[in-house]
Design a protein around this motif. Sequence first.
Motif, short mmCIF file in Angstrom:
data_model
loop_
_atom_site.label_atom_id
_atom_site.label_comp_id
_atom_site.label_asym_id
_atom_site.label_seq_id
_atom_site.Cartn_x
_atom_site.Cartn_y
_atom_site.Cartn_z
N THR A 225 -122.18 43.65 33.83
CA THR A 225 -120.88 43.43 33.63
C THR A 225 -120.06 45.04 33.91
N LYS A 226 -121.12 46.58 33.83
CA LYS A 226 -120.53 47.36 34.71
C LYS A 226 -120.10 46.90 35.89
N ASP A 227 -120.18 45.76 36.23
CA ASP A 227 -120.10 45.51 37.94
C ASP A 227 -118.37 45.13 37.33
N PHE A 228 -117.94 44.54 36.62
CA PHE A 228 -116.58 43.24 36.49
C PHE A 228 -115.44 43.52 37.15
N THR A 229 -114.99 45.05 37.14
CA THR A 229 -113.91 45.71 37.78
C THR A 229 -114.02 45.41 38.73
N ARG A 230 -115.23 45.96 39.77
CA ARG A 230 -115.09 46.14 41.45
C ARG A 230 -115.29 44.73 41.30
N PHE A 231 -115.65 43.89 40.82
CA PHE A 231 -116.00 42.06 41.08
C PHE A 231 -114.47 41.63 40.88
N MET A 232 -113.36 42.23 40.17
CA MET A 232 -111.98 41.76 40.39
C MET A 232 -111.45 42.44 41.46
N GLU A 233 -112.03 43.80 41.83
CA GLU A 233 -111.34 44.30 43.19
C GLU A 233 -111.67 42.66 44.25
N HIS A 234 -112.90 42.25 44.37
CA HIS A 234 -112.51 41.31 45.41
C HIS A 234 -112.95 39.99 44.78
N ARG A 235 -111.62 39.66 44.40
CA ARG A 235 -111.26 38.25 43.74
C ARG A 235 -111.23 37.17 44.35
N GLU A 236 -110.32 37.92 45.56
CA GLU A 236 -109.72 36.72 46.12
C GLU A 236 -110.96 36.53 46.93
N THR A 237 -111.93 37.49 48.00
CA THR A 237 -112.68 37.56 48.59
C THR A 237 -113.21 36.31 48.16
N ILE A 238 -113.78 36.90 46.75
CA ILE A 238 -114.97 35.87 46.53
C ILE A 238 -114.86 34.04 46.30
N ILE A 239 -112.80 33.80 46.17
CA ILE A 239 -112.60 32.60 45.71
C ILE A 239 -113.16 31.89 46.56
#
Length: 270
Positions: A225-239
């Motif tokens: 959960t602590k990585d959620f903000t950073r995850f969203m920063e990579h959202r387009e790459t991950i999708i």
Amino acid sequence: MKQLVDLLIPHAQEGICLAFSGGVDSSLLLAAACRAVREAHSDKPVLAVTFATRLHPHNDTAEAQKLAESLGALHQVIEVDEFSDKRILMNPKNRCYLCKSLLFKSLLQAGENAGYHYFCEGSNLDDTKVYRPGLQAVREAGVHSPLIDCELTKNQIRRLASEAGLSTASKPSTPCMATRLPYDTPFDYPLLDRINRGETLIRDLGFYNVRLRFHDPILRIEVDTKDFTRFMEHRETIIKAMKDLGFLYITLDLEGFRSGSMDEGLPGNR
């Protein structure tokens, strides 16, 4: 650590054969076993057996061999095809029991052929408090679980591994790939390979704990959960990466990473 070593010393002359995944639990156990052999002045080094299987990523085999040899153990890789048991492909609720039965049968054969008579593996005290049907297979095979006998939890094991200077002290857990699918959902190797590649892609972005749980056609991603903000920063790459792997609907689990989340619907689990 001393308690663990003292537990193993009486078995040093029998020859200690250990199931060695290269994770933090089995690494600490291996370090303790090698120390026990030295203190017992046994001329039979620990035999560390790593399984090469269809359900476990093979990325760490070379690292496992390097660590085992650095600790003074003999290292052996055994190939086991869990898919030879067609029941496992259906991912039943006792899948872990079926798999462990196959693996430990191979462990005993390898050890006995080499003249080893004491067999152990790296389950810890936390494993006894959650759904782990594989522990039944361990007991039935006569394989010992010294970390459980010493009542060591995962956090304690990581601390001891760090104190011992083991490179695996902070290594994330890498459980069987079938845990990424709901029980009673048939699977095949190409699907598990896509999931493994997806996890590797996200982990390579700098995330520590990563699980892709596949509820066809929904891919549920777990990160801390602590990585959620950073995850969203990579959202387009991950999708894009997940869609390139053939996954249709990409979601982030708002509860975050938690080990064994596919067990939550089982009786007695919340």
